[in-house]
Design an enzyme around this catalytic site. Structure first.
Site, short mmCIF file in Angstrom:
data_model
loop_
_atom_site.label_atom_id
_atom_site.label_comp_id
_atom_site.label_asym_id
_atom_site.label_seq_id
_atom_site.Cartn_x
_atom_site.Cartn_y
_atom_site.Cartn_z
N TYR A 1 8.95 55.69 -48.69
CA TYR A 1 8.32 54.46 -49.19
C TYR A 1 9.36 53.35 -49.32
O TYR A 1 9.18 52.23 -48.82
CB TYR A 1 7.67 54.76 -50.55
CG TYR A 1 7.11 53.58 -51.28
CD1 TYR A 1 5.96 52.92 -50.82
CD2 TYR A 1 7.70 53.12 -52.46
CE1 TYR A 1 5.44 51.84 -51.51
CE2 TYR A 1 7.18 52.05 -53.16
CZ TYR A 1 6.05 51.42 -52.69
OH TYR A 1 5.54 50.35 -53.38
N LYS B 1 9.48 49.83 -47.03
CA LYS B 1 9.48 48.49 -47.64
C LYS B 1 10.77 47.73 -47.27
O LYS B 1 10.74 46.52 -47.03
CB LYS B 1 9.37 48.60 -49.16
CG LYS B 1 8.02 49.11 -49.65
CD LYS B 1 6.95 48.04 -49.57
CE LYS B 1 5.64 48.46 -50.21
NZ LYS B 1 4.60 47.45 -50.10
#
Ligand code: UDP
Length: 326
Positions: A148, A152
């Site tokens: 994650y 990002k």
């Protein structure tokens, strides 16, 4: 002056508060969300909201919607640590693939891109508080937890690159443990709704590890206000901003505060992270922002203290909010 916004993930928790601000200020808003419109139905009466139920991975829909607006606020994401471990492919597809699609259209069509990034970016760097330029300290790619953060971060790199080479106007917002009414369903997602389900049922609350790991819990309404200000302030363009409270709270303190504020009497239990998540997870020991940049840019600070925010959150869930249908 009325601006046209596309808010992806606008039917989610932060999104619904952002849409409230925008619609009430007279802006026109299109929401693109794969979820139902339950959290924003009350805004239809403003006449300023249009809802499209679809995926940010649908190229045709995304292209058409970006074409119709001035600013894209991209909030749609999978942001649940359990899911990083269990479904990393989806996490990468949605958080990276969806964002790149939107970025590509924004760049080609000259639209402003306002991106919901994350405090996960700095991983397990223990030198808190983190400025936006703090080092990223992550574990191995074998550990799914970091997919994650990495997705990002790649999008943040793309923002800078599009800005430098194609002139894309962008704003990146790094959220810090957002909580409050309309967040995850009880028992799901992040630590507060998970604790609350147990407290409300009078069952033991499970603290992972020794509970000394810390976070900066940021109330959702403060967060939404920052999003709107950052998205509508010309001088904010071209930068990354920490959007968070700078008050450090351990998970143990969080549990004790919830207990006190809600008048609960559940016992606390302790479980090692390994037992809960298996080997593809690592916890983050401390996560606190330096907030001087956002304060200087838009004069924003998170003003809701934890007790007040928790009280509003507990009241929301106690009165039936955030329960899964059926
Ligand atoms: N946590 C916990 N018990 C739970 C859920 C979470 O002790 O039932 C801990 C978790 O291990 C982490 C912190 O609470 O240290 C915050 O977890 P969350 O899932 O909210 O997200 P994170 O901040 O890690 O992204």
């Amino acid at each position: 002056m009325s601006t046209r916004f596309l808010v992806t993930g606008g039917a989610g928790s932060i999104g619904s508060f952002v849409c409230e601000h925008l619609c009430r200020a007279g802006h026109r808003v299109i929401v693109l969300d794969h979820a139902k419109s339950l959290k924003i139905e009350h805004l239809f009466e403003t006449g300023n909201l249009q809802f499209v139920q679809d995926s940010v991975l649908n190229r045709d829909v995304v292209g058409r919607l970006v074409d119709r607006v001035d600013v894209v606020i991209h909030l749609a994401a999978i942001a649940d640590p359990k899911r990083y471990v269990v479904e990393p492919l989806n996490v990468l597809h949605v958080n990276l693939g969806g964002s790149l699609l939107l970025l590509d259209f924004c760049s080609r069509q000259g639209k402003k891109f306002v991106f919901a990034s994350t405090s996960e970016i700095c991983g397990k760097n223990q030198a808190v508080p983190w400025t936006e330029d703090a080092d990223r300290v992550l574990g191995s790619t074998r550990i799914n937890r970091w997919c994650y953060s990495t997705a990002k971060a790649v999008v943040e790199h793309y923002c800078y690159a599009y800005h430098q080479q194609e002139g894309l106007p962008f704003v990146v917002m790094r959220f810090f443990n957002v909580y409050g009414p309309r967040c995850d369903d009880l028992g799901q997602g992040r630590v507060i709704p998970i604790f609350l389900e147990k407290f409300l049922a009078g069952k033991p609350v499970v603290v992972h590890g020794d509970g000394r790991q810390t976070r900066a819990f940021t109330f959702i309404e403060d967060t939404a206000e920052a999003v709107v200000k950052l998205a509508t302030t010309d001088g904010a363009v071209g930068e990354v901003y920490n959007v968070g409270s700078d008050v450090e709270t351990s998970i143990l303190e969080l549990a004790e505060t919830m207990k006190r504020v809600g008048g609960f009497d559940s016992p606390l239990e302790y479980k090692p992270h390994l037992e809960v998540f298996g080997h593809s997870y690592e916890d983050i020991p401390r996560r606190i922002p330096d907030v001087s940049r956002i304060e200087a840019a838009i004069g924003w600070r998170a003003v809701t203290d934890l007790e007040t925010g928790l009280k509003k959150t507990i009241d929301f869930y106690r009165s039936g909010g955030g329960r899964s249908p059926g």
